[in-house]
Design an enzyme around this catalytic site. Structure first.
Site, PDB file in Angstrom:
ATOM      1  N   ARG A  63       4.966   9.335  -2.346  1.00 58.71           N
ATOM      2  CA  ARG A  63       5.989   8.785  -1.461  1.00 58.71           C
ATOM      3  C   ARG A  63       7.283   8.587  -2.255  1.00 58.71           C
ATOM      4  O   ARG A  63       7.300   7.858  -3.249  1.00 58.71           O
ATOM      5  CB  ARG A  63       5.540   7.443  -0.864  1.00 58.71           C
ATOM      6  CG  ARG A  63       6.577   6.870   0.089  1.00 58.71           C
ATOM      7  CD  ARG A  63       6.242   5.484   0.586  1.00 58.71           C
ATOM      8  NE  ARG A  63       7.368   4.967   1.340  1.00 58.71           N
ATOM      9  CZ  ARG A  63       7.726   3.698   1.423  1.00 58.71           C
ATOM     10  NH1 ARG A  63       7.023   2.769   0.799  1.00 58.71           N
ATOM     11  NH2 ARG A  63       8.773   3.341   2.120  1.00 58.71           N
TER      12      ARG A  63
ATOM     13  N   HIS B  42      15.729   4.202   2.182  1.00 60.96           N
ATOM     14  CA  HIS B  42      15.216   3.140   1.336  1.00 60.96           C
ATOM     15  C   HIS B  42      16.409   2.395   0.734  1.00 60.96           C
ATOM     16  O   HIS B  42      16.533   2.259  -0.489  1.00 60.96           O
ATOM     17  CB  HIS B  42      14.307   3.711   0.248  1.00 60.96           C
ATOM     18  CG  HIS B  42      13.322   2.716  -0.289  1.00 60.96           C
ATOM     19  ND1 HIS B  42      11.961   2.948  -0.341  1.00 60.96           N
ATOM     20  CD2 HIS B  42      13.483   1.466  -0.796  1.00 60.96           C
ATOM     21  CE1 HIS B  42      11.345   1.900  -0.862  1.00 60.96           C
ATOM     22  NE2 HIS B  42      12.253   0.978  -1.151  1.00 60.96           N
TER      23      HIS B  42
ATOM     24  N   GLU C 143      11.147  -1.145   5.250  1.00 61.51           N
ATOM     25  CA  GLU C 143      11.357  -2.591   5.346  1.00 61.51           C
ATOM     26  C   GLU C 143      12.731  -2.963   5.925  1.00 61.51           C
ATOM     27  O   GLU C 143      13.574  -3.547   5.239  1.00 61.51           O
ATOM     28  CB  GLU C 143      11.183  -3.233   3.969  1.00 61.51           C
ATOM     29  CG  GLU C 143       9.799  -3.079   3.384  1.00 61.51           C
ATOM     30  CD  GLU C 143       9.678  -3.702   2.000  1.00 61.51           C
ATOM     31  OE1 GLU C 143      10.681  -4.217   1.470  1.00 61.51           O
ATOM     32  OE2 GLU C 143       8.568  -3.689   1.445  1.00 61.51           O
TER      33      GLU C 143
ATOM     34  N   ASN D 260       3.624  -2.456   4.031  1.00 60.97           N
ATOM     35  CA  ASN D 260       3.883  -2.913   2.669  1.00 60.97           C
ATOM     36  C   ASN D 260       3.368  -4.337   2.530  1.00 60.97           C
ATOM     37  O   ASN D 260       3.894  -5.260   3.158  1.00 60.97           O
ATOM     38  CB  ASN D 260       5.378  -2.874   2.355  1.00 60.97           C
ATOM     39  CG  ASN D 260       5.902  -1.460   2.185  1.00 60.97           C
ATOM     40  OD1 ASN D 260       5.154  -0.488   2.302  1.00 60.97           O
ATOM     41  ND2 ASN D 260       7.189  -1.333   1.904  1.00 60.97           N
TER      42      ASN D 260
ATOM     43  N   TYR E  72       2.231  -7.284  -0.331  1.00 58.96           N
ATOM     44  CA  TYR E  72       2.178  -7.738  -1.716  1.00 58.96           C
ATOM     45  C   TYR E  72       1.508  -9.107  -1.862  1.00 58.96           C
ATOM     46  O   TYR E  72       0.840  -9.374  -2.847  1.00 58.96           O
ATOM     47  CB  TYR E  72       3.588  -7.816  -2.314  1.00 58.96           C
ATOM     48  CG  TYR E  72       4.218  -6.479  -2.582  1.00 58.96           C
ATOM     49  CD1 TYR E  72       4.055  -5.853  -3.805  1.00 58.96           C
ATOM     50  CD2 TYR E  72       4.981  -5.831  -1.608  1.00 58.96           C
ATOM     51  CE1 TYR E  72       4.636  -4.617  -4.069  1.00 58.96           C
ATOM     52  CE2 TYR E  72       5.567  -4.605  -1.851  1.00 58.96           C
ATOM     53  CZ  TYR E  72       5.396  -3.997  -3.076  1.00 58.96           C
ATOM     54  OH  TYR E  72       5.952  -2.772  -3.324  1.00 58.96           O
TER      55      TYR E  72
ATOM     56  N   GLU F 296       2.964   0.486   0.419  1.00 57.81           N
ATOM     57  CA  GLU F 296       3.283  -0.173  -0.847  1.00 57.81           C
ATOM     58  C   GLU F 296       2.304  -1.323  -1.064  1.00 57.81           C
ATOM     59  O   GLU F 296       1.998  -2.065  -0.132  1.00 57.81           O
ATOM     60  CB  GLU F 296       4.707  -0.740  -0.897  1.00 57.81           C
ATOM     61  CG  GLU F 296       5.801   0.289  -1.042  1.00 57.81           C
ATOM     62  CD  GLU F 296       7.191  -0.342  -1.109  1.00 57.81           C
ATOM     63  OE1 GLU F 296       7.313  -1.504  -1.592  1.00 57.81           O
ATOM     64  OE2 GLU F 296       8.151   0.311  -0.678  1.00 57.81           O
TER      65      GLU F 296
END
Length: 554
Positions: A131, A176, A221, A361, A363, A429
């Site tokens: 990616r 991005h 995002e 994504n 985290y 991610e």
């Protein structure tokens, strides 16, 4: 999962002695499986709940994708070479005091000049996909198709061709965060004309690269673009329009996404046979208590974070609770209308259904409690009437906002499944960072191995146990890179990059072994134990002996 034992003949089961022999096998600690799944031990000392935190031994489907990710501004460098135009991050990072130690992405990892090196790194990881993002101002220096930069197009052709030759499929993000500065000078994402220019950029990418790219992501995002770029100003373009711009920016980003999706769907899908989706933040919001108020607050957290963009795409229009909250707050601030824009029926129709998949994504997670915010200050967080925190027993790392909470990714995946009817999902991610302390210690990243093992295993549980339609996992990131306002202070990569060396050498970290092992097994296989093998051999020999004797007696 049942254990069936094969006997020499069906008549063997008629012997009264066979149940005794079978019981040796069924109740042996070597072979017993509690329930339909096989579990191992725990990864984190902090998470030891048996029904939640034990490792699951199982595998992903054969077509599961394994990837690593980067983005153009964070790794390419060559900020003003070969006709590239300036981006908002070029402008922002060149301003004093914006970035840690006044660092910038002018050179970054120098990936613009290191295609062969980077593809070798990817081959060593054994990933199926890579990616990366296309720099909008590298191929359209002023953001419009009035001037197309052939050198930029050639660069991405070389990269994509090298990936395909290495049997690595490109997974391309169109935006991005590196908006052309010329478009920011027109108002940036606050101006809805930028959505039109984005569609032109996307159209050019589809036409130019679509024969070789089969997986597209429109936006990465959008929440971060809107909040950090236009409300609190810690990201480019650095605007601090508290409460007044963020929702307008999000509104225009959704329009941009939907325009690009429809362009691909109507002009290119039938011939190119690819898919196109969007990537959103899906951190988990855990209720701080069992109270109804905290549960409702946790739902508001998820709706404002993920539902803001997912709800218009999968359901149509913004989440009701978001509309109600922003209207309530707007009126308390003396406004006659909501700060959250509304869609007309045509816009709802155009946005609904514009995702072949959802990129996730994840985290970390947060604890969420209900807490009424006063009318001032005005802001996205204040609109939610919540308070967030971390459980102090959770693990920590060198990233202030990131607590490793593996079970949160499983809950986040299930939340998407329940909210939106289990759409196809990809983890786009997931990762953890450390500060560069120098020396060999930075390469012995056991914390990354733990993080990867635990989080990928929770994704496996979501797939195997919860029937979540998750189709791939992408780790952030391929190599250490420019981490936005943190500059080069935080290291997320599988490969260490020496940013003090003009050659930007890449050195593998130990966690690569963990990641490649999981990829090779396509999941988690119960570790082989010689003691188990020898015990099984003895028992199997006994079983065959008894079976033979029983047959003779019959």
């Amino acid at each position: 999962m049942a254990i069936w034992l094969t006997t020499p003949s069906e008549s063997s089961f008629t012997s009264p002695h066979i149940p005794l022999v079978l019981s040796v096998f069924v109740f042996s600690p070597i072979l017993v499986m509690a329930g339909p799944e096989i579990y191992g031990g725990f990864v984190y000392d902090e998470f030891q709940e048996p029904t939640r935190d034990r490792l699951l031994y199982d595998t992903f489907p054969e077509n599961f994708t394994w990837a690593v990710a980067t983005s153009s501004y964070q790794i390419e460098g060559a900020w003003n070479e070969d006709g590239k135009g300036p981006s908002i991050w070029d402008t922002f990072s060149h301003q004093e005091g914006r970035i840690y130690n006044n660092q910038n992405g002018d050179v970054a990892c120098d990936s613009y000049h290191k295609i062969a090196d980077d593809v070798t790194l990817l081959k060593n990881l054994s990933v199926s996909h890579y990616r990366f993002s296309i720099s909008w101002p590298r191929i359209l220096p002023d953001g419009t198709t009035a001037r197309i930069n052939q050198a930029g197009i050639d660069y991405y052709h070389r990269l994509i061709d090298a990936l395909v030759e290495a049997n690595i499929q490109p997974m391309v993000t169109l935006y991005h965060w590196d908006l052309p500065q010329t478009l920011e000078d027109m108002g940036g994402w606050e101006n809805d004309i930028v959505a039109v220019y984005f569609n032109d950029f996307a159209d050019l990418c589809f036409k130019t690269f679509g024969e070789k790219v089969k997986m597209w992501i429109t936006l990465n995002e959008p929440l971060i673009s809107a909040r950090l770029g236009y409300e609190n100003g810690i990201h480019a373009p650095g605007k601090q329009n508290q409460g007044s711009s963020i929702y307008r920016v999000g509104h225009n980003l959704l329009k941009a996404h939907s325009k690009a999706w429809h362009t691909y769907d109507t002009k290119y899908r039938s011939s190119q046979q690819g898919v196109i989706g969007i990537t959103l933040i899906v951190f988990w919001g855990e209720p701080a208590s069992d109270s109804e108020g905290d549960k409702a607050a946790a739902d508001r957290y998820m709706q404002f974070q993920t539902g803001w963009f997912a709800h218009p795409i999968f359901i149509g229009d913004y989440p009701d609770v978001m509309k109600q909250q922003v209207m309530k707050k707007s009126r308390s601030q003396g406004l006659t209308s909501s700060r959250l824009p509304s869609f007309n029926e045509e816009e709802i129709r155009l946005i609904r259904g514009t995702a072949d998949f959802l990129g996730i994504n994840y985290y970390t997670s947060e604890m969420v409690a209900s807490k009424e915010s006063p009318p001032q200050p005005v802001g996205y967080f204040e609109d939610q009437d919540i308070e967030t925190s971390w459980d102090e027993s959770w693990p920590t790392c060198d990233v202030p906002w990131l607590r490793p909470v593996p079970w949160g990714i499983r809950k986040a995946l299930n939340w998407v499944k329940e909210q939106y009817g289990n759409p196809p999902m990809y983890i786009t991610e997931n990762g953890i960072a450390e500060k560069d302390t120098g020396g060999e210690a930075i390469l012995a990243d056991t914390w990354r191995s733990k993080y990867l093992t635990a989080h990928i295993n929770e994704v496996l549980k979501a797939y195997v146990i919860d029937d979540v339609d998750v189709n791939g996992y992408t780790a952030w990131s391929l190599m250490d890179d420019f981490e936005w306002d943190s500059g080069y202070a935080l290291r997320f990569g599988f490969y260490h990059v020496d940013f003090n060396d003009g050659r930007r050498p890449r050195t593998p970290k130990h966690s690569i072994n963990t990641f490649t092992d999981i990829i090779a097994k396509n999941g988690f296989v119960k570790p082989y134990d010689n003691r188990d093998a020898s015990r099984f051999s003895v028992l199997w020999a006994l079983f065959k002996k008894f079976s033979y004797l029983f047959q003779r007696s019959d």
